[in-house]
Scaffold this motif. Sequence first.
Motif, mmCIF file in Angstrom:
data_model
loop_
_atom_site.group_PDB
_atom_site.id
_atom_site.type_symbol
_atom_site.label_atom_id
_atom_site.label_comp_id
_atom_site.label_asym_id
_atom_site.label_seq_id
_atom_site.Cartn_x
_atom_site.Cartn_y
_atom_site.Cartn_z
ATOM 1 N N ALA A 104 -5.250 -4.802 3.549
ATOM 2 C CA ALA A 104 -5.862 -3.493 3.782
ATOM 3 C C ALA A 104 -4.955 -2.615 4.636
ATOM 4 O O ALA A 104 -4.902 -1.394 4.448
ATOM 5 C CB ALA A 104 -7.225 -3.659 4.436
ATOM 6 N N LEU A 105 -4.223 -3.215 5.556
ATOM 7 C CA LEU A 105 -3.271 -2.433 6.354
ATOM 8 C C LEU A 105 -2.159 -1.867 5.470
ATOM 9 O O LEU A 105 -1.703 -0.742 5.689
ATOM 10 C CB LEU A 105 -2.647 -3.295 7.461
ATOM 11 C CG LEU A 105 -3.532 -3.629 8.651
ATOM 12 C CD1 LEU A 105 -2.772 -4.509 9.629
ATOM 13 C CD2 LEU A 105 -4.028 -2.385 9.329
ATOM 14 N N PHE A 106 -1.739 -2.634 4.483
ATOM 15 C CA PHE A 106 -0.681 -2.177 3.586
ATOM 16 C C PHE A 106 -1.091 -0.901 2.846
ATOM 17 O O PHE A 106 -0.243 -0.116 2.438
ATOM 18 C CB PHE A 106 -0.309 -3.270 2.586
ATOM 19 C CG PHE A 106 0.692 -4.271 3.101
ATOM 20 C CD1 PHE A 106 0.474 -4.971 4.274
ATOM 21 C CD2 PHE A 106 1.861 -4.509 2.404
ATOM 22 C CE1 PHE A 106 1.398 -5.882 4.752
ATOM 23 C CE2 PHE A 106 2.791 -5.419 2.866
ATOM 24 C CZ PHE A 106 2.563 -6.110 4.043
ATOM 25 N N LEU A 107 -2.394 -0.689 2.667
ATOM 26 C CA LEU A 107 -2.864 0.510 1.979
ATOM 27 C C LEU A 107 -2.606 1.783 2.788
ATOM 28 O O LEU A 107 -2.648 2.878 2.237
ATOM 29 C CB LEU A 107 -4.360 0.397 1.665
ATOM 30 C CG LEU A 107 -4.789 -0.772 0.793
ATOM 31 C CD1 LEU A 107 -6.279 -0.712 0.526
ATOM 32 C CD2 LEU A 107 -3.996 -0.823 -0.500
ATOM 33 N N ASP A 108 -2.334 1.639 4.063
ATOM 34 C CA ASP A 108 -2.043 2.799 4.914
ATOM 35 C C ASP A 108 -0.562 3.170 4.934
ATOM 36 O O ASP A 108 -0.191 4.154 5.556
ATOM 37 C CB ASP A 108 -2.491 2.520 6.355
ATOM 38 C CG ASP A 108 -3.999 2.452 6.497
ATOM 39 O OD1 ASP A 108 -4.693 3.028 5.639
ATOM 40 O OD2 ASP A 108 -4.471 1.839 7.466
ATOM 41 N N ALA A 109 0.265 2.405 4.268
ATOM 42 C CA ALA A 109 1.709 2.639 4.297
ATOM 43 C C ALA A 109 2.080 3.903 3.508
ATOM 44 O O ALA A 109 1.419 4.237 2.525
ATOM 45 C CB ALA A 109 2.449 1.434 3.723
ATOM 46 N N PRO A 110 3.146 4.570 3.923
ATOM 47 C CA PRO A 110 3.555 5.793 3.231
ATOM 48 C C PRO A 110 4.357 5.544 1.948
ATOM 49 O O PRO A 110 4.600 6.478 1.188
ATOM 50 C CB PRO A 110 4.402 6.517 4.277
ATOM 51 C CG PRO A 110 4.943 5.434 5.149
ATOM 52 C CD PRO A 110 3.891 4.362 5.161
ATOM 53 N N ARG A 111 4.760 4.294 1.724
ATOM 54 C CA ARG A 111 5.576 3.990 0.539
ATOM 55 C C ARG A 111 4.722 3.396 -0.575
ATOM 56 O O ARG A 111 3.907 2.492 -0.355
ATOM 57 C CB ARG A 111 6.677 3.000 0.901
ATOM 58 C CG ARG A 111 7.691 3.545 1.871
ATOM 59 C CD ARG A 111 8.816 2.549 2.045
ATOM 60 N NE ARG A 111 9.543 2.810 3.270
ATOM 61 C CZ ARG A 111 10.240 1.895 3.919
ATOM 62 N NH1 ARG A 111 10.318 0.662 3.456
ATOM 63 N NH2 ARG A 111 10.872 2.213 5.028
ATOM 64 N N ARG A 112 4.945 3.894 -1.782
ATOM 65 C CA ARG A 112 4.177 3.487 -2.968
ATOM 66 C C ARG A 112 4.244 1.984 -3.205
ATOM 67 O O ARG A 112 3.227 1.339 -3.481
ATOM 68 C CB ARG A 112 4.732 4.259 -4.172
ATOM 69 C CG ARG A 112 4.160 3.874 -5.493
ATOM 70 C CD ARG A 112 4.881 4.631 -6.625
ATOM 71 N NE ARG A 112 4.281 4.368 -7.901
ATOM 72 C CZ ARG A 112 4.624 3.355 -8.682
ATOM 73 N NH1 ARG A 112 5.572 2.525 -8.322
ATOM 74 N NH2 ARG A 112 4.025 3.182 -9.840
#
Length: 164
Positions: A104-112
């Motif tokens: 779920a944290l990865f969903l906040d990343a700016p990279r696709r």
Amino acid sequence: MSGGDDERPRLSWSEIDKRRDRGGHRDERERRPRGAAAEARSREASRAYLKKLDAALFAKGPAGARGEPLARAVREAHGTPTFADACAAYLGTHGAPRDAALAALFLDAPRREIVLAGLDGLASLAGAGRLEIGRSLRGQLRMHAEGNDDDVASAAEALLQGRP
């Protein structure tokens, strides 16, 4: 033993009720340890139990893969400019996250590619029946489902519809 001095005097029902109303008796539900040593043992046992429960439920402490240095680095970098780099380092070493909170944290990343890896991790958990989508995660998935990137949107929609 009738008429002896060691018999207790009998109380009337009204006297028993009065004592009960005053709170002079101990209820089984409210047992408290007697003495300072017992109180200290009780506090220590409660603290140890809560610490163990906290580690199991909220990933605090060395519980399985959650204690890995790279996963910890991702959690600590969340909300900072180095977050995407920490996620990329995790992906390079471990691949898509297999922990729902980390994914779920990865969903906040700016990279696709990092967002897609987070969605992939969530999809694998959903396929194994180990994913429960709460309100926060549902909001994140809805946001991505309405986004411009078709791959991200379709992966998020699939998770929202229960298709891993």
